[in-house]
Design an enzyme around this catalytic site. Structure first.
Site, PDB file in Angstrom:
ATOM      1  N   HIS A   1       0.884  -1.145  -0.169  1.00 46.16           N
ATOM      2  CA  HIS A   1      -0.010   0.023  -0.002  1.00 46.16           C
ATOM      3  C   HIS A   1       0.716   1.283   0.131  1.00 46.16           C
ATOM      4  CE1 HIS A   1      -3.905  -1.884   1.763  1.00 46.16           C
ATOM      5  NE2 HIS A   1      -3.349  -2.720   0.965  1.00 46.16           N
TER       6      HIS A   1
ATOM      7  N   GLU B   1       0.950   3.829   1.722  1.00 43.83           N
ATOM      8  CA  GLU B   1       1.346   4.542   3.031  1.00 43.83           C
ATOM      9  C   GLU B   1       2.383   3.548   3.554  1.00 43.83           C
ATOM     10  OE1 GLU B   1      -1.805   3.390   1.820  1.00 43.83           O
ATOM     11  OE2 GLU B   1      -3.125   4.108   3.345  1.00 43.83           O
TER      12      GLU B   1
ATOM     13  N   CYS C   1      -6.242   2.081   5.705  1.00 41.95           N
ATOM     14  CA  CYS C   1      -6.861   0.642   6.305  1.00 41.95           C
ATOM     15  C   CYS C   1      -6.209   0.341   7.556  1.00 41.95           C
ATOM     16  CB  CYS C   1      -6.622  -0.476   5.271  1.00 41.95           C
ATOM     17  SG  CYS C   1      -4.889  -1.053   5.373  1.00 41.95           S
TER      18      CYS C   1
ATOM     19  N   CYS D   1      -2.320  -0.294   7.491  1.00 38.89           N
ATOM     20  CA  CYS D   1      -1.699   1.156   7.335  1.00 38.89           C
ATOM     21  C   CYS D   1      -1.704   2.060   8.837  1.00 38.89           C
ATOM     22  CB  CYS D   1      -2.196   1.993   5.947  1.00 38.89           C
ATOM     23  SG  CYS D   1      -1.696   0.876   4.731  1.00 38.89           S
TER      24      CYS D   1
END
Length: 166
Positions: free
Chosen positions: A55, A57, A85, A88
């Site tokens: 991801h 992040e 999410c 993260c």
């Protein structure tokens, strides 16, 4: 309160999200900023790298840790185009990032207020969270991406059904 600097750095994150989209990745971008300078920048590469943790992040946090030479990220603001999410958000909390700014909410997986709120969970670190910065632009990019993906999937099903008929 949204500042001019918040919008400037969110535009950088949106430009990264566009790069993800060009790779047929979910268009999410992130930048880590300290002392008014970008120290890390990333976008989703989960499909490209075939890795669940890729991801934007997480990748930006990893790069910021390398840039600062440690796992704690004091003085860093993380700008991300979509609400993080749980994975993260957990990484943000573990890295002790003091401030998170995101564009659009994620009602399905958002972990800073939409689906659940890890910032309010009473963990050892609580980041300041600001959502909605250039949220319409971030939401529109995501909506258009998923609309195109659904249309392509529908078209592929129709073509497959037609080939069975012939």
């Amino acid at each position: 309160m949204i500042t001019e600097q918040d919008e400037i750095f969110m535009r950088e994150a949106l430009a990264l999200a566009k790069k993800a989209e060009e790779l047929d990745e979910v268009p999410v971008g992130a930048v880590a900023v300290r002392d008014g300078k970008i120290i890390a920048a990333a976008y989703n590469t989960r499909q490209t790298e075939k890795c669940a943790t890729h991801h934007a992040e997480i990748l930006a946090i990893e790069e910021a840790c390398r840039a600062l030479g440690g796992w704690r990220l004091p003085g860093v603001t993380l700008y991300v185009t979509m609400e993080p999410c749980a994975m993260c958000a957990g990484a943000i909390i573990n890295a002790r990032i003091p401030r998170v700014v995101y564009g659009t909410a994620d009602i399905r997986f958002g972990a800073f207020g939409s689906k659940l709120d890890l910032a309010a969970a009473g963990l050892n670190h609580t980041p300041e969270v600001l959502g909605g910065v250039l949220g319409d632009e971030a939401r529109d990019m995501l909506t258009a991406y998923f609309r195109r993906k659904r249309a392509l999937k529908k078209e592929e099903k129709l073509l497959a059904a037609e080939s069975l008929d012939t």
